[in-house]
Design a protein around this motif. Structure first.
Motif, PDB file in Angstrom:
ATOM      1  N   VAL A 296       0.955  -1.383  -0.263  1.00 61.71           N
ATOM      2  CA  VAL A 296       0.475  -0.081   0.115  1.00 61.71           C
ATOM      3  C   VAL A 296       1.122   1.252   0.217  1.00 61.71           C
ATOM      4  CG1 VAL A 296      -2.157   0.984   0.872  1.00 61.71           C
ATOM      5  CG2 VAL A 296      -1.804  -1.381   1.536  1.00 61.71           C
ATOM      6  N   ILE A 297       0.334   1.811  -1.524  1.00 57.21           N
ATOM      7  CA  ILE A 297       1.533   3.220  -1.274  1.00 57.21           C
ATOM      8  C   ILE A 297       1.057   4.179  -1.362  1.00 57.21           C
ATOM      9  CG2 ILE A 297       2.965   4.771  -2.585  1.00 57.21           C
ATOM     10  CD1 ILE A 297       3.526   2.066  -4.390  1.00 57.21           C
ATOM     11  N   LYS A 298       0.878   5.416  -0.196  1.00 59.34           N
ATOM     12  CA  LYS A 298       0.416   6.361  -0.002  1.00 59.34           C
ATOM     13  C   LYS A 298       0.632   7.896  -0.951  1.00 59.34           C
ATOM     14  CE  LYS A 298      -1.112   7.291   3.929  1.00 59.34           C
ATOM     15  NZ  LYS A 298      -2.577   6.871   3.788  1.00 59.34           N
ATOM     16  N   LEU A 299      -0.267   8.130  -1.826  1.00 59.17           N
ATOM     17  CA  LEU A 299       0.153   8.997  -2.753  1.00 59.17           C
ATOM     18  C   LEU A 299      -0.577  10.228  -2.717  1.00 59.17           C
ATOM     19  CD1 LEU A 299      -1.573   7.328  -5.653  1.00 59.17           C
ATOM     20  CD2 LEU A 299       1.378   6.848  -5.073  1.00 59.17           C
ATOM     21  N   LYS A 300      -1.017  10.159  -1.771  1.00 59.84           N
ATOM     22  CA  LYS A 300      -1.722  11.978  -1.328  1.00 59.84           C
ATOM     23  C   LYS A 300      -2.796  10.989  -0.236  1.00 59.84           C
ATOM     24  CE  LYS A 300      -1.809  14.755  -4.458  1.00 59.84           C
ATOM     25  NZ  LYS A 300      -2.649  16.003  -6.299  1.00 59.84           N
ATOM     26  N   ASN A 301      -3.350  12.183   0.743  1.00 56.71           N
ATOM     27  CA  ASN A 301      -4.234  11.783   1.821  1.00 56.71           C
ATOM     28  C   ASN A 301      -5.935  11.588   1.781  1.00 56.71           C
ATOM     29  OD1 ASN A 301      -3.084  13.219   3.750  1.00 56.71           O
ATOM     30  ND2 ASN A 301      -3.873  15.057   3.455  1.00 56.71           N
ATOM     31  N   LEU A 303      -5.337   8.381  -0.838  1.00 54.42           N
ATOM     32  CA  LEU A 303      -5.331   7.871  -1.907  1.00 54.42           C
ATOM     33  C   LEU A 303      -4.340   7.546  -2.176  1.00 54.42           C
ATOM     34  CD1 LEU A 303      -6.038   7.727  -4.813  1.00 54.42           C
ATOM     35  CD2 LEU A 303      -4.848   9.892  -5.316  1.00 54.42           C
ATOM     36  N   ASP A 304      -4.973   6.119  -1.693  1.00 52.30           N
ATOM     37  CA  ASP A 304      -3.623   4.569  -1.883  1.00 52.30           C
ATOM     38  C   ASP A 304      -3.326   3.793  -3.260  1.00 52.30           C
ATOM     39  OD1 ASP A 304      -4.251   5.283   0.935  1.00 52.30           O
ATOM     40  OD2 ASP A 304      -4.975   3.576   1.363  1.00 52.30           O
ATOM     41  N   LEU A 305      -1.764   3.350  -3.619  1.00 50.86           N
ATOM     42  CA  LEU A 305      -2.253   2.899  -4.548  1.00 50.86           C
ATOM     43  C   LEU A 305      -1.767   1.098  -3.932  1.00 50.86           C
ATOM     44  CD1 LEU A 305      -1.229   2.008  -7.932  1.00 50.86           C
ATOM     45  CD2 LEU A 305       0.929   2.867  -7.032  1.00 50.86           C
ATOM     46  N   ARG A 306      -2.470   0.076  -4.649  1.00 52.08           N
ATOM     47  CA  ARG A 306      -2.377  -1.202  -3.700  1.00 52.08           C
ATOM     48  C   ARG A 306      -1.445  -2.419  -5.117  1.00 52.08           C
ATOM     49  NH1 ARG A 306      -5.034  -1.691   1.066  1.00 52.08           N
ATOM     50  NH2 ARG A 306      -4.800  -4.033   1.202  1.00 52.08           N
ATOM     51  N   ILE A 307      -0.801  -2.645  -4.946  1.00 52.76           N
ATOM     52  CA  ILE A 307       0.014  -3.466  -5.436  1.00 52.76           C
ATOM     53  C   ILE A 307      -0.153  -5.145  -5.051  1.00 52.76           C
ATOM     54  CG2 ILE A 307       1.652  -4.767  -6.683  1.00 52.76           C
ATOM     55  CD1 ILE A 307       2.825  -1.570  -7.598  1.00 52.76           C
ATOM     56  N   THR A 340      -3.108  -8.544  -7.943  1.00 51.84           N
ATOM     57  CA  THR A 340      -4.306  -6.485  -8.464  1.00 51.84           C
ATOM     58  C   THR A 340      -3.464  -5.901  -8.185  1.00 51.84           C
ATOM     59  OG1 THR A 340      -6.059  -5.139  -7.909  1.00 51.84           O
ATOM     60  CG2 THR A 340      -5.035  -6.489  -6.416  1.00 51.84           C
ATOM     61  N   ALA A 341      -3.764  -4.356  -9.025  1.00 48.09           N
ATOM     62  CA  ALA A 341      -2.550  -3.070  -9.416  1.00 48.09           C
ATOM     63  C   ALA A 341      -4.455  -2.542 -10.134  1.00 48.09           C
ATOM     64  CB  ALA A 341      -1.813  -2.854 -10.175  1.00 48.09           C
ATOM     65  N   GLY A 342      -4.105  -1.738  -8.415  1.00 43.45           N
ATOM     66  CA  GLY A 342      -4.844  -0.444  -8.404  1.00 43.45           C
ATOM     67  C   GLY A 342      -5.178   1.121  -7.341  1.00 43.45           C
ATOM     68  N   SER A 353     -12.426   2.377  -5.843  1.00 48.96           N
ATOM     69  CA  SER A 353     -11.560   1.417  -5.981  1.00 48.96           C
ATOM     70  C   SER A 353     -11.465   1.493  -7.917  1.00 48.96           C
ATOM     71  CB  SER A 353     -11.168   0.420  -5.989  1.00 48.96           C
ATOM     72  OG  SER A 353     -10.153  -0.043  -6.326  1.00 48.96           O
ATOM     73  N   LEU A 354     -10.448   1.616  -8.602  1.00 50.34           N
ATOM     74  CA  LEU A 354     -10.074   1.638 -10.097  1.00 50.34           C
ATOM     75  C   LEU A 354      -9.003   0.880 -10.134  1.00 50.34           C
ATOM     76  CD1 LEU A 354     -10.297   1.801 -13.218  1.00 50.34           C
ATOM     77  CD2 LEU A 354      -9.403   3.987 -13.180  1.00 50.34           C
ATOM     78  N   SER A 355      -9.014  -0.532 -11.009  1.00 53.03           N
ATOM     79  CA  SER A 355      -7.773  -1.581 -10.316  1.00 53.03           C
ATOM     80  C   SER A 355      -7.859  -2.531 -11.663  1.00 53.03           C
ATOM     81  CB  SER A 355      -8.054  -2.658  -9.408  1.00 53.03           C
ATOM     82  OG  SER A 355      -9.366  -3.533  -9.441  1.00 53.03           O
ATOM     83  N   TYR A 356      -6.323  -3.394 -12.096  1.00 53.71           N
ATOM     84  CA  TYR A 356      -6.863  -4.595 -12.893  1.00 53.71           C
ATOM     85  C   TYR A 356      -6.162  -5.462 -11.796  1.00 53.71           C
ATOM     86  CZ  TYR A 356      -4.275  -7.260 -16.547  1.00 53.71           C
ATOM     87  OH  TYR A 356      -4.060  -8.263 -17.055  1.00 53.71           O
TER      88      TYR A 356
END
Length: 383
Positions: A296-301, A303-307, A340-342, A353-356
């Motif tokens: 889990v990468i926090k991009l902004k408050n 808003l996360d990028l999950r891989i 998954t990545a999204g 959530s928007l994910s592949y």
């Protein structure tokens, strides 16, 4: 203040209180699995604490209603007694998403009913141990070759039985879905007994050995089942969290009358957010090991990028033998993957959530999923 002992006497005066709570939610998805949710809860505090609730799900893919009541006893050994009545209906027809490789539709419809009585004891503010006794009724309608034409009659398997399980559960996750803090641990031991009733359809009427006599086959089934699941977010920096999900099941669950009936009754691994809305035959087994990492990468408050990446290792995978037969493959012969990545944006009304998503299933399922709200369902009768 007591001068003799230099201590205080602290007294709490509590008044019985009534409260009523309404929850409204659901999810909107790019696949036809959207639904609405309504939950009603009434609490009453007197010499004991009483909780009564009902929730409803309504959608094209999933419908459910659950009635429940609970009494908490404030004794030296705190206990609670609860009862639940649950009905679930799952329709996998036409629930395909925006796929890169378009799969065939899944011709499966399931309904399960459960009357559950629970006796439990809280161990601390986020852990408990519970003994459950339940009567279950499962109705599965399915195509034995995943084909369907107008006029076809689907095969039908009905399982009526009793289920007993002892569960230890600890949960300190910070969110209902897409958590990035906390720990969830579950250990359960189950015993299930009942009767399987199988009624064949007419999907195979084109074959020479097809019989139009829809004879019901009845067989007694019983098995034990132990499950361990551990989800933990153990490493944190200001902008990054690393977690894992580990799961294992050991069971002597027998084969059912045919291949699809066996699959539908078997334990399943649900690694991704939409796994429960897909029938993934490769991710079902009597016994298995599974697990993976969650980045889990926090991009902004908010808003996360999950891989996330997972592997599923069935002890003996199911193999179809002939038209409807089922047999076991070699032990630990398959290593299957999912990932998954999204992006996930957390709002006050639920995640966006928007994910592949990618599944290593017999029908390659890889596609894009967009949803607003929680993809959460009431538990199935065999969970």
């Amino acid at each position: 203040l007591q001068p003799a002992t230099d201590s205080y006497t602290f007294e709490i005066v509590a008044q019985p209180k009534k409260s009523f709570k309404i929850d409204f939610g659901g999810n909107v998805s790019s696949r036809p699995i959207s639904n609405v949710f309504l939950g009603l809860q009434y609490n009453y505090l007197d010499k004991k604490a009483y909780t009564f609730g009902v929730n409803f799900y309504s959608g094209r893919f999933y419908e459910s209603v659950q009635l429940g009541g609970r009494i908490d006893y404030p004794s030296g050994l705190p206990l609670f007694l609860a009862a639940e009545l649950t009905y679930n209906h799952w329709n996998y027809y036409n629930t395909s998403e925006i796929f890169i490789e378009n799969p065939h539709p899944t011709y499966i419809e399931q309904a399960d009913r459960k009357i559950d009585v629970k006796l439990g004891m809280p161990l601390n503010h986020n852990a408990r141990i519970t003994l459950n006794l339940a009567f279950i009724n499962n109705n599965d309608n399915y195509s034995p070759n995943n084909n369907f034409s107008i006029g076809d009659v689907l095969d039908k398997t009905v399982f009526n039985g009793f289920r007993t399980n002892l569960v230890f559960e600890q949960n300190s996750l910070n969110r209902k879905q897409y958590a990035d803090r906390g720990h969830h641990f579950l250990l359960s031991a189950n015993y299930t007994t009942g009767k399987e009733n199988y009624t064949p359809g007419n999907i195979f009427r084109a074959y020479a050995n097809f019989s139009d006599n829809l004879t019901i086959t009845r067989k007694f089934r019983e098995w034990g089942h132990i499950k361990l699941s551990d989800e933990n977010y153990f490493f944190h920096t200001k902008a990054y969290t690393l977690g894992y999900l580990a799961e294992g099941v050991i069971s002597n669950q027998p084969k059912f009358e045919n291949y699809y009936a066996t699959l539908l009754a078997a334990p399943a691994f649900y690694p991704l957010q939409d796994s429960r809305s897909l029938f993934l035959s490769n991710f079902r087994a009597t016994s298995y090991l599974a697990g993976g990492l969650r980045n889990v990468i926090k991009l902004k408050n908010n808003l996360d990028l999950r891989i996330e990446a997972y592997t599923f290792i069935p002890y003996k995978p199911f193999k179809q033998n002939g038209l409807q037969g089922v047999e076991y493959g070699k032990a630990f012969d398959k290593w299957l993957y999912a990932g998954t990545a999204g992006l996930v944006y957390h709002t006050p009304v639920g995640p966006i959530s928007l994910s592949y998503n990618l599944y290593d299933d017999s029908i390659k399922r890889n596609g894009i999923l967009l949803h607003l709200g929680y993809l959460i369902y009431n538990k199935r009768s065999l969970e």
